[in-house]
Design a protein around this motif. Structure first.
Motif, short mmCIF file in Angstrom:
data_model
loop_
_atom_site.label_atom_id
_atom_site.label_comp_id
_atom_site.label_asym_id
_atom_site.label_seq_id
_atom_site.Cartn_x
_atom_site.Cartn_y
_atom_site.Cartn_z
N ALA A 312 -67.16 -10.71 26.30
CA ALA A 312 -66.08 -10.59 27.28
C ALA A 312 -65.09 -11.74 27.22
CB ALA A 312 -66.66 -10.50 28.69
N ALA A 313 -65.48 -12.84 26.54
CA ALA A 313 -64.66 -14.06 26.45
C ALA A 313 -64.40 -14.65 27.84
CB ALA A 313 -63.35 -13.81 25.73
N GLU A 314 -65.36 -14.46 28.73
CA GLU A 314 -65.31 -15.06 30.07
C GLU A 314 -66.72 -15.01 30.66
OE1 GLU A 314 -63.80 -12.82 33.47
OE2 GLU A 314 -63.33 -11.15 32.12
N GLU A 315 -66.95 -15.79 31.71
CA GLU A 315 -68.27 -15.80 32.32
C GLU A 315 -68.41 -14.62 33.27
OE1 GLU A 315 -70.69 -19.44 33.32
OE2 GLU A 315 -70.36 -18.65 35.34
N VAL A 316 -68.95 -13.53 32.73
CA VAL A 316 -69.21 -12.33 33.52
C VAL A 316 -70.47 -12.52 34.36
CG1 VAL A 316 -69.80 -9.88 33.37
CG2 VAL A 316 -68.08 -10.84 31.83
N VAL A 317 -71.47 -13.15 33.75
CA VAL A 317 -72.73 -13.43 34.45
C VAL A 317 -73.03 -14.93 34.30
CG1 VAL A 317 -73.69 -11.12 34.17
CG2 VAL A 317 -74.07 -12.82 32.39
N ASN A 339 -78.08 -10.91 49.21
CA ASN A 339 -77.39 -10.76 50.49
C ASN A 339 -75.91 -10.39 50.33
OD1 ASN A 339 -79.68 -11.53 52.07
ND2 ASN A 339 -79.33 -13.66 51.44
N ASN A 340 -75.50 -10.16 49.09
CA ASN A 340 -74.08 -9.92 48.84
C ASN A 340 -73.90 -8.86 47.76
OD1 ASN A 340 -71.33 -10.01 48.47
ND2 ASN A 340 -71.22 -12.23 48.23
N LYS A 341 -74.03 -7.59 48.16
CA LYS A 341 -73.90 -6.48 47.22
C LYS A 341 -72.53 -6.44 46.56
CE LYS A 341 -77.68 -3.83 47.27
NZ LYS A 341 -78.36 -3.32 46.04
N GLN A 342 -71.53 -6.91 47.27
CA GLN A 342 -70.17 -6.90 46.74
C GLN A 342 -70.06 -7.74 45.47
OE1 GLN A 342 -67.31 -8.04 49.71
NE2 GLN A 342 -65.70 -6.76 48.84
N GLU A 343 -70.76 -8.86 45.47
CA GLU A 343 -70.76 -9.75 44.30
C GLU A 343 -71.40 -9.04 43.10
OE1 GLU A 343 -69.73 -13.18 42.33
OE2 GLU A 343 -69.30 -12.72 44.43
N LEU A 344 -72.50 -8.37 43.35
CA LEU A 344 -73.17 -7.64 42.28
C LEU A 344 -72.31 -6.50 41.75
CD1 LEU A 344 -76.89 -7.38 43.54
CD2 LEU A 344 -76.01 -8.76 41.66
N ASN A 345 -71.60 -5.82 42.62
CA ASN A 345 -70.72 -4.72 42.19
C ASN A 345 -69.58 -5.21 41.30
OD1 ASN A 345 -72.24 -2.78 43.51
ND2 ASN A 345 -71.04 -2.90 45.40
N LYS A 346 -69.05 -6.41 41.60
CA LYS A 346 -67.99 -6.99 40.76
C LYS A 346 -68.52 -7.25 39.35
CE LYS A 346 -65.41 -9.36 44.44
NZ LYS A 346 -65.08 -10.70 45.02
N ILE A 347 -69.73 -7.76 39.29
CA ILE A 347 -70.35 -8.04 37.99
C ILE A 347 -70.55 -6.73 37.21
CG2 ILE A 347 -72.46 -8.86 36.84
CD1 ILE A 347 -72.67 -10.92 39.13
N LYS A 348 -70.99 -5.69 37.90
CA LYS A 348 -71.21 -4.39 37.25
C LYS A 348 -69.92 -3.84 36.66
CE LYS A 348 -75.28 -2.95 39.88
NZ LYS A 348 -75.86 -1.96 40.82
N GLU A 349 -68.82 -4.03 37.34
CA GLU A 349 -67.53 -3.57 36.83
C GLU A 349 -67.19 -4.27 35.51
OE1 GLU A 349 -64.44 -3.95 39.71
OE2 GLU A 349 -65.49 -2.73 41.21
N LYS A 350 -67.42 -5.57 35.46
CA LYS A 350 -67.11 -6.34 34.25
C LYS A 350 -68.07 -5.99 33.11
CE LYS A 350 -64.78 -10.26 36.40
NZ LYS A 350 -64.73 -11.74 36.54
N LEU A 351 -69.31 -5.66 33.44
CA LEU A 351 -70.27 -5.29 32.40
C LEU A 351 -69.89 -3.99 31.72
CD1 LEU A 351 -73.69 -6.23 34.07
CD2 LEU A 351 -72.55 -7.41 32.18
N GLN A 352 -69.17 -3.12 32.42
CA GLN A 352 -68.70 -1.88 31.80
C GLN A 352 -67.73 -2.17 30.65
OE1 GLN A 352 -67.09 0.53 34.99
NE2 GLN A 352 -69.09 0.92 35.89
N THR A 353 -66.92 -3.21 30.82
CA THR A 353 -65.99 -3.62 29.76
C THR A 353 -66.75 -4.14 28.55
OG1 THR A 353 -64.35 -4.22 31.43
CG2 THR A 353 -64.03 -5.11 29.22
N VAL A 354 -67.83 -4.87 28.79
CA VAL A 354 -68.66 -5.38 27.71
C VAL A 354 -69.18 -4.22 26.88
CG1 VAL A 354 -70.79 -6.60 27.14
CG2 VAL A 354 -69.29 -7.48 28.94
N ARG A 355 -69.67 -3.19 27.54
CA ARG A 355 -70.22 -2.03 26.83
C ARG A 355 -69.14 -1.35 25.98
NH1 ARG A 355 -74.36 2.72 28.25
NH2 ARG A 355 -73.70 4.15 26.63
N GLN A 356 -67.95 -1.22 26.50
CA GLN A 356 -66.87 -0.55 25.77
C GLN A 356 -66.56 -1.25 24.44
OE1 GLN A 356 -63.68 -0.46 28.62
NE2 GLN A 356 -64.69 1.05 29.92
N LYS A 357 -66.71 -2.57 24.43
CA LYS A 357 -66.40 -3.33 23.22
C LYS A 357 -67.47 -3.20 22.13
CE LYS A 357 -63.38 -6.82 25.25
NZ LYS A 357 -63.06 -8.26 25.38
#
Length: 381
Positions: A312-317, A339-357
């Motif tokens: 991803a060329a960035e810190e996704v995780v 305690n913060n599902k929103q944070e996990l959801n943001k990470i999941k969105e970025k991981l989708q980009t990793v898979r596409q590459k």
């Protein structure tokens, strides 16, 4: 009879080599396969004469401890190359060793395909030039890998990453939980301390200390420990007893654990990419000898060690490296995520980009076709 000599030195390389060669055998069942590898290659029918996985290590300095054994294996493979005269040599990962073997193949005039070649796209681009000079055909699994090897003058075929095809979970989350006797509402965190004893001894104690602290703060959380192939249960239990933590050890269900986990805590390596494909957030752990770390960080100027972040060329995780990998820091991150599902959801969105590459799939078959083509081995399928 058509002959392919294989050289795979680590558990992950053994797995990827076996998948490709199994597909090649389906297309041409007359191929004789022999060389260096481990369990997966043996199971698909290869004649394995050297199994180096017991001395697999992480890092430059650590490899020196087994240098004599590595050179012995290299000498054996060179002898095998001359004696058996394969139509093609298939190199998979195990970069330092396989670069030397590629040179030997070049001198013998034997064609070579390198799958998971030296990571010149991360550091030390001179390695790409060497492989190009040896006439090695690169089966590129990453787009940036394709680019750096093409720039070095190598012949390259972009096959994409095989994990896109290999990583799948057919069972539903409910079925997996039922199989593992887990409550539907339980929050699951899975620990992946690696496939080598050195990794496990370095990482697992801190993972378990963190797990105990998380359990104290979040009693409903359930911890699962993934046991890598070749790692004995009683060996892992010896670590668990020291922290007095209730934890289930699970074998041969890595992808299922990833699917049902809120996130995983994992050693840096292939596991982090597999989790990314399954869209599972992760905390990446990495510890190596100080000299190894300093070489990577300040000589080769490696920005990230985790594959999802490199792609991803960035810190996704988050990456917890060296002294930063400690129980308190792991627990802090984990409790925040629980305690913060929103944070996990943001990470999941970025991981989708990793898979596409990682390409659109079919890497195993594309690589098998490349082997048959390069080796002049007729497809009989």
């Amino acid at each position: 009879m058509a002959k392919i000599m294989v050289s795979a030195g680590e558990v992950s390389g053994d797995m990827h080599a076996a998948a490709v060669l199994k597909k090649a055998k389906e297309k041409n069942d007359s191929i004789e396969i022999f060389g260096m590898g481990s369990t997966a290659l043996k199971e698909m029918g290869a004649e394995i004469l050297i199994d180096p996985t017991e001395i697999s290590t992480i890092g430059y300095i650590e490899a020196l401890k087994n240098l004599r054994q590595h050179f012995k294996h290299l000498s054996q493979m060179k002898k095998l190359l001359r004696q058996r005269q394969p139509d093609l040599v298939f190199l998979v990962d195990y970069s330092a060793f396989n670069m030397k073997l590629a040179k030997a193949c070049s001198l013998e005039g034997v064609k070579v395909v390198n799958y998971f070649p030296p990571s010149a796209w991360v550091y030390n681009k001179g390695r790409a030039k060497k492989m190009a000079a040896y006439g090695t055909h690169i089966a590129a699994v990453f787009p940036m890998e394709r680019d750096v090897y093409q720039q070095a003058g190598a012949e390259v075929t972009f096959v994409g990453h095989p994990l896109v095809d290999l990583v799948e979970v057919k069972k539903s989350e409910a079925e997996i939980r039922r199989d593992l006797n887990l409550k539907t509402e339980a929050k699951v965190i899975s620990l992946f301390p690696g496939s080598r004893r050195g990794e496990i001894e370095s990482l697992l104690p801190e993972m378990l200390k963190a797990a105990k602290r998380i359990k104290n703060e979040s009693p409903e959380t359930v911890f699962l420990l993934a046991a890598a192939d070749g790692i004995k249960i009683d060996y892992l239990e010896s670590f668990i007893k020291k922290v007095e933590l209730e934890l289930k050890i699970v074998q041969k269900r890595n992808y299922q654990l990833m699917k049902i986990s809120e996130f995983i805590i994992s050693a840096s390596g292939t596991t982090t990419l597999e989790a990314s494909i399954l869209n599972t957030p992760q905390i990446i752990a990495y510890q190596a000898a100080l000299t190894t770390y300093l070489l990577a960080k300040y000589v080769f100027k490696v920005e990230f060690v985790g594959l999802p972040n490199i792609i991803a060329a960035e810190e996704v995780v988050p990456e917890l490296l060296q002294n930063d990998f400690e129980a308190e820091r792991i627990a802090e991150l984990a409790l925040n995520w629980l305690n913060n599902k929103q944070e996990l959801n943001k990470i999941k969105e970025k991981l989708q980009t990793v898979r596409q590459k990682l390409g659109g799939g079919g890497a195993v078959e594309k690589t098998a076709d490349l082997l048959l083509r390069e080796g002049g081995l007729k497809n009989s399928g």
